[in-house]
Each structure stands twice: as C-alpha cells, then as structure tokens.
Design an enzyme around this catalytic site. Sequence first.
Site, PDB file in Angstrom:
ATOM      1  N   HIS A  69     -34.511  32.686  56.067  1.00  0.00           N
ATOM      2  CA  HIS A  69     -33.996  31.527  55.602  1.00  0.00           C
ATOM      3  C   HIS A  69     -32.767  31.184  56.328  1.00  0.00           C
ATOM      4  O   HIS A  69     -31.974  30.090  56.134  1.00  0.00           O
ATOM      5  CB  HIS A  69     -33.525  31.938  54.181  1.00  0.00           C
ATOM      6  CG  HIS A  69     -32.193  32.898  54.238  1.00  0.00           C
ATOM      7  ND1 HIS A  69     -32.320  34.097  53.797  1.00  0.00           N
ATOM      8  CD2 HIS A  69     -30.899  32.347  53.758  1.00  0.00           C
ATOM      9  CE1 HIS A  69     -31.107  34.640  53.804  1.00  0.00           C
ATOM     10  NE2 HIS A  69     -30.273  33.653  53.772  1.00  0.00           N
ATOM     11  N   ASP A 116     -38.586  37.747  53.604  1.00  0.00           N
ATOM     12  CA  ASP A 116     -37.463  37.300  54.314  1.00  0.00           C
ATOM     13  C   ASP A 116     -37.019  37.903  55.623  1.00  0.00           C
ATOM     14  O   ASP A 116     -36.023  38.708  55.759  1.00  0.00           O
ATOM     15  CB  ASP A 116     -36.376  36.932  53.408  1.00  0.00           C
ATOM     16  CG  ASP A 116     -35.328  36.013  53.902  1.00  0.00           C
ATOM     17  OD1 ASP A 116     -35.478  35.413  55.182  1.00  0.00           O
ATOM     18  OD2 ASP A 116     -34.197  35.815  53.463  1.00  0.00           O
ATOM     19  N   SER A 220     -25.976  36.726  55.313  1.00  0.00           N
ATOM     20  CA  SER A 220     -27.523  36.892  55.358  1.00  0.00           C
ATOM     21  C   SER A 220     -27.905  37.225  56.968  1.00  0.00           C
ATOM     22  O   SER A 220     -27.339  36.667  57.935  1.00  0.00           O
ATOM     23  CB  SER A 220     -27.917  35.687  55.026  1.00  0.00           C
ATOM     24  OG  SER A 220     -27.768  35.139  53.786  1.00  0.00           O
TER      25      SER A 220
END
Length: 276
Positions: A69, A116, A220
């Site tokens: 992402h 992910d 992230s």
Amino acid sequence: MASKKQLAVGVALFLIALISNGEGIIGGREAAPHSRPYMASIQVPEGDTLKHECGGFVVADQWVMTAVHCMPNGANGRKVVLGLHSLSEAEDTKQTFDIMELHNHPNFNIENYDNDIALIKLDRPFNASTAIRAVELLRAGGTNPDTGAAVETAGWGSLDNLGSRPDKLKEVVIEVINRGKCRRTDYFGRKFTDNMICAHKVCQECVRSHRIEDSCDGDSGGPLLYNGIAVGITSNGGKKCGQIKKPGVYTIISHYTEWIDNTMGTRSAAAPQEAS
C-alpha cells in the site's frame, strides 16, 4: 472561577484527546543512531527535495522489503535511502538508491490490506557498513510471536493523529494482541485475516488515561521484530493510531517464504520491471 461542572467537562475532553491522539511512533523513544541498520526510508520527490513517505527494511543484498500500500501504482520516481538516522541532517552513512524493480504481491487486497508485502530491488548493491546491513527474516515453519509477546517496531512515522513527524528514527516495544480479540467486530472483524498480527501497548504509567504505544502514518512498510528477527511488516499503521480497539496490524512474513524466494531468486535475474 470555573464551576465543578466546567472542570469535569474539561477533564473529560482532555481524556478524550489522549485516547484519540496518543503520543510519541505513537509513544516509544528515539533510537540510538544506526542501531537498526536495516531500516530504510522510502521517499517521494517534492520539488528539489525528497520527503519521507514510508518505511522499509533491508532483507538481502540489493533488496528492501516494504508494504504494497506504500506504492500500489508503481515507484513513480521514489527513492530509497539507507544508513540514515535523521531525515534532514547530512550523514556520511546515507546512501540513496533508485528503484530498479518493484514487486507488489499479486494477491494484495486493497479492501483489507491482506497480503500487504512488497519487495524492492535497488538499482545497485549497497555498500555494507555498521549503518547498513540486512535483517534476518522468519521463514516458513518458524515460530511467530504469541499473545502477550514483546515485539519491536521502528520508523519515522507520525507522532500523533495530527500528522506531526519526527526527524529522527523512533522505536517502540509493543505486545501481540490475542487474535480472537482482533477479529471482534469492535476491533477489525472480518478484515483481520490469518496473514496478520495485531499489536500495541497501553502505557503502564498512564493506564488511567489509556495512552497507547503504536505505529502510525509513515511507519508503514517498516519491520516488526521478535527476538531480533523480522516477523512482520507494518501494514495499517496509518489508521486510527493510538486507539485501544485499533491496534497496529502487521503482515506475517513467514507466510510468504516461497514468494520471497522466487522474487529475489529466479525473478531477480529477469529484465528490470515494475510488477503490480
């Protein structure tokens, strides 16, 4: 003078703010410079400069792991910086790379961030030093941390839900949360899959205020470590940071051993590409 009612309302609003915003990667402390030499900063061009956008971590010569992402539509001119502690200060240890290949997991689900995991091939091998080296990955068959286990994460992500960012790398020790709890409808419900770990920590010195230590926006793609081994990738660190019922969610690396080996092995010999 304020009335007792006004004071009570003020205290209530203060506690709500604490619960909503948390503090600090959320919480945590500044890492010792270059004590986590596998850390990577994925940066996006902004005028004549680069701006930190996501984390990553070195997993092999010329390879960095991150989250899909972070770059779902390709690298688009982003750079990878290794060997840094401060995002802004000049450091002799810093090395900046173009992204030669981006391999996003083909089964990534944008609806719940399942699968992910992504791999970046740098445009050249890095010069190994005390400030840059790979971290070991947990492979298939290895033991992932169980409920209550102490795990670590690090990054240059937001200090709170207001988006303020640190200049220097922060780190935090958090705890793995029971999987059944993370599947509850008041937590993540069906969006929480078998490929995920969730973790955070309620600050013990301030239990009454429910301050949470957690990952946040900008963390992230960074690693979750258990006994010094990378076991997870920060996946939803940018969502509702520091809230009790929205702990950080991390992709379980050991579930992707075959894909990792194929990507860095047979596929690394292929022509440069950007995989979706």
